[in-house]
Design an enzyme around this catalytic site. Structure first.
Site, PDB file in Angstrom:
ATOM      1  N   ARG A 298      40.446  20.044  10.520  1.00  0.00           N
ATOM      2  CA  ARG A 298      39.811  20.330  11.815  1.00  0.00           C
ATOM      3  C   ARG A 298      40.832  20.486  12.936  1.00  0.00           C
ATOM      4  O   ARG A 298      40.603  21.223  13.883  1.00  0.00           O
ATOM      5  CB  ARG A 298      38.745  19.270  12.122  1.00  0.00           C
ATOM      6  N   HIS A 441      32.095  27.627  12.240  1.00  0.00           N
ATOM      7  CA  HIS A 441      32.539  27.145  10.917  1.00  0.00           C
ATOM      8  C   HIS A 441      33.186  25.759  10.995  1.00  0.00           C
ATOM      9  O   HIS A 441      33.506  25.280  12.063  1.00  0.00           O
ATOM     10  CB  HIS A 441      33.430  28.180  10.213  1.00  0.00           C
ATOM     11  N   GLU A 442      33.317  25.137   9.855  1.00  0.00           N
ATOM     12  CA  GLU A 442      33.885  23.782   9.779  1.00  0.00           C
ATOM     13  C   GLU A 442      33.131  22.778  10.651  1.00  0.00           C
ATOM     14  O   GLU A 442      33.730  21.873  11.222  1.00  0.00           O
ATOM     15  CB  GLU A 442      35.379  23.796  10.165  1.00  0.00           C
ATOM     16  N   GLY A 443      31.814  22.941  10.719  1.00  0.00           N
ATOM     17  CA  GLY A 443      31.008  22.044  11.554  1.00  0.00           C
ATOM     18  C   GLY A 443      30.756  22.663  12.910  1.00  0.00           C
ATOM     19  O   GLY A 443      31.665  22.790  13.713  1.00  0.00           O
ATOM     20  N   GLN A 448      29.405  18.654  15.562  1.00  0.00           N
ATOM     21  CA  GLN A 448      30.500  17.860  16.158  1.00  0.00           C
ATOM     22  C   GLN A 448      29.956  16.876  17.185  1.00  0.00           C
ATOM     23  O   GLN A 448      30.441  15.746  17.287  1.00  0.00           O
ATOM     24  CB  GLN A 448      31.528  18.786  16.829  1.00  0.00           C
TER      25      GLN A 448
END
Lengths: 598, 598
Positions: A298, A441-443, A448
């Site tokens: 992240r 993307h990636e959360g 978050q």
């Protein structure tokens, strides 16, 4: 030539003035390094990024991967770029010398990597994903798995992916349906469909190692029943040679708004019942494995957002310096020459906002990388634990804040170029399109915000939060010795005090089970918390700028830092008070909205 | 099927509850109209927009106009769509019955047009530009010019463009270099280069009439030396038949991030010294002519931004209703079914924000169209003058506010769709790309902010501003009879009071010649003023919703209106106080930033 990727002066400021990278060379792990070796790595990164990555950034956008005979076809410029990256050793920048790595601190390797992210987000994704997959196997794989899969990844012969998302489940990993049945020989047979798998197919490497989340037959429901598997595109024989194609089918490619250079794939695992996979780590612990590796990934995503913002900022800055247009408002004489648009106050505003966003977020990303180094190289276990607690807390901000505000920076870069900025003849519109992926993307931002408010704050009895508050107080105390900084320090103090009170109140609600109400406005909390963190980092930068000014050189650079700090702390930070007021009031405007009322 | 373009219930609310369109039928000009004829026109617009415009919106994006043998080639679907638009009479929706027009109020014709803007921004631009060019000739052209150029435009045989921008000058029309020399026969020979000319070439019509700004040989320097010319693509013989090709060369096409269906051209006038043009209006009065027609054009641009926002809102709303994912935060049981994402508070926030932006801006756009009707059909000269004063003041907001905030709505629509929203398999990413043009063309945000603060506020001794303040006070007074609305009214009153004080102070500075300081933060002023106006319009909508609720039907619709009003007035409006504080302080962070410090 003006700098296109990032300002090397600003990078040196971060590394050697703000974050004291040289202190890391006192630690045993980095003892063979020095400022010279750090700078050599950075120079190599810049050279390769400029020579191999930047030149095909637009071409890759215009010629996205094509689905041909079940394969994804990329433009030919991608492979030489990735090869140059591999050859220079950046894939293993953090690994030990004795496995061929550079043994660099994460602080420096992230700074190296930033050059590639600024030059070409699409091509950079291939090694980035490979690094993430390799790290997973390194941390959780068996010796056999390391020999067969990690070693060729380290050698750059195999690439990797992360295969999490499924069509029906999206962000809700609880609900994934991919299954893994034991085959009796220690391996598994997987069955399931994954989407949005970046780098899911290409011909850049001999093999692709998919890190796949799936459920075992006896898995408990929910996230505690998810396991992690290695699923190679080609099977690998015990001697390391390639075997036949595994039952992993490229079902199709997604066509994205931006970030087009990276294949985004739909993959079918086990359509023919022959998809071989290997369990990594313990059964049902797959998500825990994934999350343990998430911090560094992240940081990487956050830095990716920063660097797209940075590239746009530098381009629009140079444009504003070169482009004459109009006159200052107190000069209406059309006989006088036009001024460069950088002289217009509103253009300065758009540049200053970009500078505040990208340099603030750049500092935070590198600060997080420095913390990551501390998690495994700080002097003692207590210091390492503290670093991990703080990094855990900050990770949602490191990922989400640049995704939101460096996208905004890209929007401003387009605006400075005007009609030209809207055309594909200039690079800024691509940065904007590319960067729009980062809040997803990636959360997503929403994920978050829940991670921060619903999980990270309360972790370890709020130890990370207490530490952060202490650090901010320490920065404010140091700033108080610089009267010039009073007007910057005060808005931060006001925000952090109020944020602290709001935080305690919300944690109290959560403790009492008032979950829905406490989490309802998590987006506001994420923004205010993020502004507090970035405001803190700007005050840190401002202190170092004050120190730098005393040295007498580089006066313009330091004055620019102070002005950007002033912009962020007086224009942006006070704007959070309405967010906090809504949180204080447990405002239920959104929570109370009914589906039928839309 | 759910509605894709706009909510017909909301449109009826605006027309018949908030803006009282039926009252217009009391005016002589609209006496033959009724709610039934209005609705018939709207239904026709919707039908044609859905049948001919919406279906090729994506195809036009994927197949932008190509430069072939000096011509711009469009996809074949554009012409039947434009023809259907013409045939239904929308090009002349406002014109007199006796020239074949529909003699509709602008309020209704803008609402009709909104359907096309939502369905396909790119194709809609061709008739939009033609309407603008035709209006210019109608207002300022000679009888001969009307016969030769306006009449075939009204008939839909000729199309039009506006050719203002030049490569070196951009927004600074003062500095245009295109020249027009008298040819001795009453016509002129033009020479110059124009860029970003939308609709500058195509084969949709027999001829294209370019309305070109250029300077006469004896022109004074600056904007007071600009004249307006008709420059046809093909010369027109005195009998109205087409003559030879004029010396207007399609130099090339721009390739844009979005809005790709509309050709954006570079045109060279007079490369061979043979470019024939005809002066429109008085010499050196070209910009005044252009600006006199700007109000309606800028309402159109603002409405275009609204409608892209609206289409994205409706799409993401429907998606959020259909898409199951995750569980509510107080339910962690993975055995329970996933909920539609519209049940998540953060998704409600993103939908509510979109609703607040697009329905707030939609109301303002139609309100402005209603004012435009008043400028020429209100009962007496005084009422007409007042309407014009208010419309002049509001025009920068009508153009710029939707351009900023309905773009933000599109950003949220993508976020609701997550990874899917980022792909070109779904329409929302195109709306976002298309809408990014609106803060740039027809006067950038920066230009609008200077127009508002530096020009419009002080016009007619601030008569427009005084009127606006009175109107807002009146709305607040009416709202005060609804105790439910107290929490919505109060933030607006606080904002408008402070804004009024700031305005007087800034006008005072301008009066004292402190121009640079007073205009330095015009962007903040534009935002706060815009939020005040939109907040006022939301309070108006809320009052009508309260009235509607008393009637007992459509309860959900009215409750949704109240919730969106609450969102805007309590989440967004109070956020402007920091902007006003900076304006009050004459903050010089941006003005004082130096080029060398970046």
């Amino acid at each position: 030539m003006s700098e296109q990727l990032l300002s090397s002066r600003n990078l040196a400021f971060e590394l050697y003035e703000v974050l004291d990278a040289e202190a890391l060379t006192q630690r045993p792990r980095f003892a063979e390094h020095s400022r010279e070796t750090f700078d050599a790595a950075l120079t190599t990164a810049r050279t390769i990024a400029e020579k191999y990555f930047a030149p095909h950034n637009r071409k890759a956008d215009e010629n996205e991967p094509r689905y041909v005979d079940g394969r994804a076809e990329l433009i030919p410029e991608v492979k030489p770029a990735v090869d140059a990256f591999l050859e220079a050793g950046f894939l293993n920048a953090n690994r030990d010398f004795d496995v061929g790595g550079m043994q660099l601190p994460s602080l420096v390797s992230q700074a190296c990597f930033a050059h590639f992210q600024a030059a070409n987000a699409g091509t950079t994704a291939y090694p980035f994903l490979t690094m993430g997959a390799a790290n997973l196997i390194e941390s959780f794989g068996t010796e056999e798995q390391k020999r067969l899969f990690l070693q060729p990844m380290i050698e750059g012969r195999y690439f990797g992916t992360m295969a999490l998302t499924e069509p029906h489940a999206g962000s809700s990993l609880t609900d994934i349906r991919s299954r893994a049945e034991p085959a009796g020989d220690g391996s598994y047979r997987l069955k399931g469909n994954k989407i949005f798998i970046s780098g899911g197919d290409h011909e850049l490497s001999e093999n692709i190692v998919h890190m796949v989340l799936a459920k075992l037959p006896d898995a408990p429901a929910g996230v505690k029943g998810i396991s992690l598997f290695i699923v190679p595109k080609y099977l690998v024989n015990p001697d390391g040679s390639l075997g036949p194609r595994n039952d992993v089918l490229l079902a199709g490619l997604f066509h994205k708004m931006g970030w087009r250079g990276t294949t985004s794939t739909a993959l079918n695992f086990g359509d023919n019942g022959q998809c071989v996979g290997y369990l990594v780590g313990q059964p049902h612990q797959g998500l825990a494995c994934m999350f343990q590796m998430m911090n560094e990934a992240r940081i990487g995503v956050g830095m990716g957002a920063v660097m797209l913002g940075y590239a746009g900022y530098l381009y629009s800055l140079e444009y504003a310096r070169q482009r004459p247009q109009g006159r200052l408002p107190d000069n209406k004489d059309p006989h006088t020459p036009a001024v460069p648009i950088i002289e217009h106050s509103d253009v300065k505003r758009m540049l200053l906002a970009q500078k505040a966003y990208v340099e603030g977020a750049f500092d935070l990303g590198l600060y997080a990388a420095r913390l990551f180094d501390d998690t495994h190289t700080a002097a003692d276990a207590e210091a390492r634990r503290q670093a991990l607690e703080l990094l855990d807390l900050l990770t949602p901000i490191v990922k989400s804040w640049p995704s939101a505000f460096c996208l905004k920076a890209n929007e401003l870069a387009i605006q400075i170029l005007g009609g030209h900025g809207y055309t594909r003849e200039y690079p800024v519109e691509q940065y904007y399109r590319d960067n729009r992926l980062n809040p997803i993307h990636e959360g997503t931002e929403g994920i978050q915000s829940l991670d921060l408010l619903g999980r990270k704050l309360a972790q370890n009895n709020g130890a990370g939060l207490k530490q952060l508050i202490r650090l901010i107080a320490g920065t404010c105390e140091r700033a108080s010795h610089h009267p010039n900084l009073d007007t910057l320090r005060q808005p931060l103090e006001q925000l952090v005090n109020r944020l602290q009170a709001v935080t305690l109140a919300l944690l109290g609600d959560l403790g009492q089970g008032k979950v829905a109400g406490a989490l309802a406005n998590s987006a506001l909390y994420l923004k205010a918390f993020g502004h507090c963190v970035i405001g803190w980092r700007w005050l840190e930068q401002a202190i170092h700028a004050e120190v730098g000014l005393l040295k007498g050189s580089d006066r313009d650079f330091y004055l620019g830092k102070l002005q950007a700090a002033r912009y962020f702390l007086t224009w942006e930070v006070p704007g959070c008070h309405n967010d906090l007021a809504l949180l204080e009031a447990r405002d239920d405007t959104c929570l109370g909205m009914q589906e039928g009322w839309f």
